[in-house]
Scaffold this active site. Sequence first.
Site, mmCIF file in Angstrom:
data_model
loop_
_atom_site.group_PDB
_atom_site.id
_atom_site.type_symbol
_atom_site.label_atom_id
_atom_site.label_comp_id
_atom_site.label_asym_id
_atom_site.label_seq_id
_atom_site.Cartn_x
_atom_site.Cartn_y
_atom_site.Cartn_z
ATOM 1 N N SER A 294 7.939 21.584 -0.415
ATOM 2 C CA SER A 294 9.184 21.625 0.211
ATOM 3 C C SER A 294 8.987 20.766 1.458
ATOM 4 O O SER A 294 8.534 19.349 1.613
ATOM 5 C CB SER A 294 9.850 23.033 0.449
ATOM 6 O OG SER A 294 11.133 22.682 0.771
ATOM 7 N N ASP B 194 16.003 25.088 -9.214
ATOM 8 C CA ASP B 194 15.443 24.805 -7.856
ATOM 9 C C ASP B 194 16.937 25.003 -6.952
ATOM 10 O O ASP B 194 17.613 24.059 -7.069
ATOM 11 C CB ASP B 194 14.589 23.935 -7.594
ATOM 12 C CG ASP B 194 14.411 23.902 -5.927
ATOM 13 O OD1 ASP B 194 15.137 24.332 -4.896
ATOM 14 O OD2 ASP B 194 13.304 23.379 -5.468
ATOM 15 N N HIS C 260 12.394 27.339 -6.487
ATOM 16 C CA HIS C 260 11.716 26.812 -5.263
ATOM 17 C C HIS C 260 10.622 27.706 -5.011
ATOM 18 O O HIS C 260 9.930 27.342 -3.942
ATOM 19 C CB HIS C 260 12.833 26.860 -4.211
ATOM 20 C CG HIS C 260 12.565 25.895 -3.226
ATOM 21 N ND1 HIS C 260 12.259 24.576 -3.384
ATOM 22 C CD2 HIS C 260 12.137 26.173 -1.891
ATOM 23 C CE1 HIS C 260 12.087 23.751 -2.277
ATOM 24 N NE2 HIS C 260 12.176 24.793 -1.294
HETATM 25 N N1 LIG Z 1 15.260 31.085 4.167
HETATM 26 C C1 LIG Z 1 15.535 30.191 3.729
HETATM 27 C C2 LIG Z 1 14.464 29.422 2.455
HETATM 28 C C3 LIG Z 1 13.190 29.531 3.049
HETATM 29 C C4 LIG Z 1 12.442 28.930 1.622
HETATM 30 O O1 LIG Z 1 12.753 29.209 0.657
HETATM 31 N N2 LIG Z 1 11.263 28.647 2.164
HETATM 32 C C5 LIG Z 1 10.378 28.188 1.293
HETATM 33 C C6 LIG Z 1 9.857 26.959 1.549
HETATM 34 S S1 LIG Z 1 11.231 25.775 1.983
HETATM 35 C C7 LIG Z 1 9.168 29.305 1.080
HETATM 36 O O2 LIG Z 1 7.946 28.835 0.573
HETATM 37 N N3 LIG Z 1 9.303 30.298 1.454
HETATM 38 C C8 LIG Z 1 8.266 31.444 1.578
HETATM 39 C C9 LIG Z 1 7.748 31.965 0.538
HETATM 40 O O3 LIG Z 1 8.482 31.916 -0.384
HETATM 41 O O4 LIG Z 1 6.617 32.903 0.446
HETATM 42 C C10 LIG Z 1 16.992 30.312 2.774
HETATM 43 O O5 LIG Z 1 16.796 31.449 2.263
HETATM 44 O O6 LIG Z 1 17.784 29.486 2.752
#
Ligand SMILES: N[C@@H](CCC(=O)N[C@@H](CS)C(=O)NCC(=O)O)C(=O)O
Length: 339
Positions: free
Chosen positions: A198, A276, A310
């Site tokens: 991402s 995603d 995602h």
């Molecule tokens: N919090 C945001 C999205 C955050 C998100 O999806 N982060 C991804 C990277 S873009 C991630 O890897 N989150 C941490 C995880 O899953 O451990 C939302 O809900 O819109």
Amino acid sequence: MEESTTLSTWEESTTLGMGEADYTEYTWEGVDYTKYTWEESTTLNLKNKMAVTEVSSNKMFDGLQKVFSHESTECKCTMKFGIYLPPQADSKKCPVLYWLSGLTCTDQNFVTKAGAQKYAAKHGIIVVAPDTSPRGCNIAGEDDSYDFGSGAGFYVNATQDPWKTNYRMYAYVTQELPALINSNFPVDVGKQSISGHSMGGHGALICALKNPGQYKSVSAFAPICNPINCPWGVKAFTGYLGEEDKEAWKEYDATCLVKKYNGPPLDILIDQGKADNFLAPGQLLPDNFVAACTESKTQVTLRMQEGYDHSYYFMATFIFCRDMTTVITLWPRLYFTGI
Ligand SMILES: N[C@@H](CCC(=O)N[C@@H](CS)C(=O)NCC(=O)O)C(=O)O
């Protein structure tokens, strides 16, 4: 994941930009890794004050998953990174894979969720996972939103107040951190690769495109491919780089950068989940990147993975077939063609 499943996915993938590119021999003109040997590293560490403090150490697949902190000269704060040292690192220098994480992540998400260590141990790869931003800098608003400030450094060098003093993640991941890693750990300095997810996928792509020859391979999961044209990117670049200078934005946009890339041939690999939830709203824009690669005759493989979202569940599924082998073979096709 069975290899057969991976290979059938591979067959469905789209490979583009197969033309031959003109290129010249590149050497990276940043930190001269080659002048440091592993034997000299302790002295070098002390001399250059590149000190690291061990935060934790856990045995894993006969290697060690460690976390270190250090005082960053670029970010002017204490930064943390995870490093997996495979068992082979006890007796020889190993290739290194840098992993850049996405929005809201710390140095821990990849370490605890991606399941990479098993493969890193098998193939003798050091894996370095830095944090995603400076932290605790007491900047007004730094913790106000998930997609700007803490956890959202976007791998740029900010030019705008109040961010420009600390938010220098591009310099941190391309120069300061590799110099630190190479001076403290048994890294085969000629074999480093980069990947990410991402926001970190965007980071991996721009680091490779802006530093020809520095990375032997580059790959990404669900990268933000064209940040100047997506809401996440516009918000981050407005804040870090200013609203006016759109040329400065393009210098951190993979879709713009690939059009003028003139380094050694790259073999970019992108995995994108079809389910995603950031794909349809236009945060990721992989098609824009593929079109730019086609225009510039840069080889890219975009694998659209049916049903995957995602999350790290998606990445854990494909982590081996992509990241762990690119460092070994230095050319991911070797693995995918079954060699
Ligand atoms: N919090 C945001 C999205 C955050 C998100 O999806 N982060 C991804 C990277 S873009 C991630 O890897 N989150 C941490 C995880 O899953 O451990 C939302 O809900 O819109």
